[in-house]
Scaffold this motif. Structure first.
Motif, PDB file in Angstrom:
ATOM      1  N   PRO A  24     -10.184  15.778  13.586  1.00 39.51           N
ATOM      2  CA  PRO A  24      -8.917  15.853  12.853  1.00 39.51           C
ATOM      3  C   PRO A  24      -8.061  14.627  13.166  1.00 39.51           C
ATOM      4  CG  PRO A  24      -8.914  17.378  14.704  1.00 39.51           C
ATOM      5  CD  PRO A  24     -10.299  16.809  14.626  1.00 39.51           C
ATOM      6  N   VAL A  25      -7.596  13.945  12.130  1.00 38.86           N
ATOM      7  CA  VAL A  25      -6.807  12.720  12.296  1.00 38.86           C
ATOM      8  C   VAL A  25      -5.535  12.858  11.473  1.00 38.86           C
ATOM      9  CG1 VAL A  25      -6.765  10.202  12.135  1.00 38.86           C
ATOM     10  CG2 VAL A  25      -8.952  11.400  12.484  1.00 38.86           C
ATOM     11  N   LEU A  26      -4.402  12.780  12.145  1.00 44.56           N
ATOM     12  CA  LEU A  26      -3.107  12.778  11.476  1.00 44.56           C
ATOM     13  C   LEU A  26      -2.551  11.369  11.517  1.00 44.56           C
ATOM     14  CD1 LEU A  26      -0.556  14.138  10.270  1.00 44.56           C
ATOM     15  CD2 LEU A  26       0.213  14.512  12.637  1.00 44.56           C
ATOM     16  N   GLY A  27      -2.242  10.823  10.355  1.00 46.46           N
ATOM     17  CA  GLY A  27      -1.617   9.517  10.285  1.00 46.46           C
ATOM     18  C   GLY A  27      -0.119   9.658  10.064  1.00 46.46           C
ATOM     19  N   LEU A  28       0.663   8.981  10.887  1.00 49.30           N
ATOM     20  CA  LEU A  28       2.119   8.926  10.694  1.00 49.30           C
ATOM     21  C   LEU A  28       2.474   7.466  10.469  1.00 49.30           C
ATOM     22  CD1 LEU A  28       3.316  11.333  13.540  1.00 49.30           C
ATOM     23  CD2 LEU A  28       2.912  11.873  11.121  1.00 49.30           C
ATOM     24  N   HIS A  29       2.774   7.142   9.204  1.00 50.36           N
ATOM     25  CA  HIS A  29       3.066   5.751   8.847  1.00 50.36           C
ATOM     26  C   HIS A  29       4.574   5.579   8.719  1.00 50.36           C
ATOM     27  CE1 HIS A  29       2.335   1.749   7.326  1.00 50.36           C
ATOM     28  NE2 HIS A  29       3.163   1.994   6.323  1.00 50.36           N
ATOM     29  N   LEU A  30       5.132   4.685   9.521  1.00 47.02           N
ATOM     30  CA  LEU A  30       6.570   4.481   9.575  1.00 47.02           C
ATOM     31  C   LEU A  30       6.977   3.450   8.531  1.00 47.02           C
ATOM     32  CD1 LEU A  30       6.829   4.149  13.474  1.00 47.02           C
ATOM     33  CD2 LEU A  30       6.677   6.237  12.102  1.00 47.02           C
ATOM     34  N   ARG A  31       7.666   3.909   7.497  1.00 43.29           N
ATOM     35  CA  ARG A  31       8.158   2.962   6.493  1.00 43.29           C
ATOM     36  C   ARG A  31       9.222   2.051   7.088  1.00 43.29           C
ATOM     37  NH1 ARG A  31       8.845   6.822   1.110  1.00 43.29           N
ATOM     38  NH2 ARG A  31       6.603   7.022   0.615  1.00 43.29           N
TER      39      ARG A  31
END
Length: 503
Positions: free
Chosen positions: A480-487
């Motif tokens: 399981p991979v959660l990506g949190l991309h910071l704009r």
């Protein structure tokens, strides 16, 4: 030389039995003799590290001469550019000596901007790339820095030192351009190269006393190659293999930088079969900075002691022996997948929370998830004991991201690690990928500092390609991979921190 304080706790007796058995198998002396049978045929070309305290001595004069030449030329700032996994040794030696060394093992635009903000007219560029990959991120970053030196009216080749294997794609062109080339050892794996050219050149140019480091290391060799149950490396190997819990390393103890270096070495060299190394807050009585590194495992307290050279020798021998006991290959390379033609698809965006894009692949994240807090709860529920946070950000300007680890651990109850990517891929990253049960939180971010790379593309493109390849590999492994991309990096980190507080 006392390199290991006696263990105090339930693991002590078991570790002593392991050490006695290893002494009877003459493991220590065989390592000292460069005998690959300790691990098997695969180790035949990977044992040069054991002799580095002796074989690296010719580097002393070479580095001293280069340092004096650069000093006369007005160059006093050293920037190290490496492929991931190759900077830990030089970083440790420089930090332990209090020598200023700027380390770039990432193409993150913010990290590169930090390096470019220094005085490029007085910069020495050290490029460590044994394989000399002309298309890799390290080569691209080195070209960006070389152009910045040239813009100051200085010919960059005269300020460049390339550390690479003889005949690599970097070797010939660097020499032809007028750069200094220092050849590195073919039979020294990356994690074990601290006392070789990969670690010594940049640290020495930055001001570390290489004579003292190698003398300190040489003084420890006799103790770690002795076939005796009291051999500190065998005892330490027993402590790394006899228990079942994580290896807790007290931050702020030991020579500066050693705790992180040990975390990387242990994590990457035991194939997921050894203890999970965790650098964290010191416990009562753990001590402070100095010569003693405090450790805890399964309610057993112990410590390694000595100067940085001696501790490198001790830990390398101990971890290599521990890998034998566990049946792991301590010299296996990094796990970051090579960049194929084209960029793998990034994790698809499934929702937005403030300045943060929530990204995930597969069906593990519930439909309609639109908050970071809910996404983190779902990820924690899928983790089987371990949560790995990997930050593809700037360790300087985005340093606050590291505070996520203790809060996530406290609120989820999971063993939680934090690492700057791709720096940690050859260490903790390898452990997590080889050991079952880890869930991954991958933090990325937009950057206002992006810039074009000579030859095409931008720094952000390079990072996106690495992140995409890494995420695709994890998804293919069923993790399981959660990506949190910071704009926005600052605002996004605030959003994530608040989400963690809601867990």
């Amino acid at each position: 030389m006392a390199l290991l304080d006696p263990a105090d706790g339930p693991l002590a007796a078991d570790a002593a039995l392991v050490a006695a058995r290893l002494a009877g198998e003459t493991v220590a002396s065989r390592i000292g003799d460069g005998d690959p049978s300790v691990w098997g045929r695969a180790a035949t070309d990977a044992l040069g590290w054991a002799a580095l305290p002796r074989t690296s001595r010719p580097l002393l004069g070479q580095v001293a001469g280069l340092r004096e030449r650069f000093r006369v030329d007005g160059a006093r700032r050293v920037v190290l550019v490496t492929a991931p996994g190759l900077a830990h040794g030089a970083d440790l030696l420089a930090r332990a000596a209090g020598a200023p060394l700027t380390v770039l093992d990432s193409a993150d635009p913010g990290a590169v901007a930090d390096a470019l903000a220094g005085d490029m007219a007085t910069t020495v560029l050290v490029v460590v790339d044994p394989m000399g990959d002309p298309d890799g991120p390290a080569a691209a970053v080195a070209r960006v820095l070389a152009d910045a030196i040239r813009e100051e009216g200085v010919e960059p080749a005269g300020r460049t030192v390339a550390v690479t294997e003889p005949g690599s794609p970097l070797d010939g062109p660097a020499r032809a351009a007028g750069a200094t080339v220092v050849t590195c050892e073919r039979d020294v794996p990356a994690r074990f190269g601290t006392l070789g050219a990969a670690g010594l050149v940049a640290a020495g140019l930055a001001g570390a006393d290489l004579e003292e480091i190698l003398a300190d290391a040489a003084g420890a060799v006799d103790a770690v190659v002795a076939d005796a149950a009291e051999n500190p490396a065998l005892e330490l190997a027993g402590l790394l293999t006899a228990g079942s819990g994580p290896l807790r390393i007290a931050a702020g103890t030991g020579p500066d930088g050693l705790a992180g270096w040990v975390e990387h070495l242990v994590g990457g060299s035991t194939g997921g079969l050894g203890p999970l190394p965790l650098v964290g807050d010191p416990w009562p009585g753990a001590g402070g900075s100095g010569r003693v590194l405090s450790l805890l495992r399964d309610e057993t307290f112990f410590a390694t002691r000595g100067g940085v050279g001696a501790q490198v020798v001790l830990w390398q021998h101990a971890v290599a022996v521990a890998a034998r006991v566990l049946g792991a290959d301590p010299f296996a390379g990094g796990i970051a997948p090579a960049l194929a033609e084209g960029t793998p698809a990034a994790l698809p965006c499934v929702g937005v929370d403030g300045d943060v894009e929530i990204r995930a692949a597969g069906d593990w994240l519930p439909d309609g998830t639109t908050s970071v807090a809910d996404a983190l709860r779902a990820l924690a529920a899928r983790a089987e004991g371990t949560l790995a946070v990997e930050a593809w950000l700037d360790p300087v300007d985005d340093a606050s991201a590291a505070v996520l680890r203790p809060e996530l651990a406290r609120r989820t109850g999971l063993l939680t690690t934090f690492g700057w990517a791709p720096r940690g891929h050859d260490g903790l990253g390898r452990h997590h990928r080889d050991a079952p049960g880890a869930a991954f939180c991958v933090v990325t971010g937009e950057s206002e500092h992006d810039r074009a790379v000579p030859g095409g593309g931008t720094l952000a493109d390079l990072v996106a390609a690495q992140v995409g390849a890494d995420a695709a590999d994890l998804v293919a492994r069923g993790r399981p991979v959660l990506g949190l991309h910071l704009r926005d990096r600052l605002g996004g980190l605030v959003t994530v921190a608040r989400a963690v507080e809601q867990l």
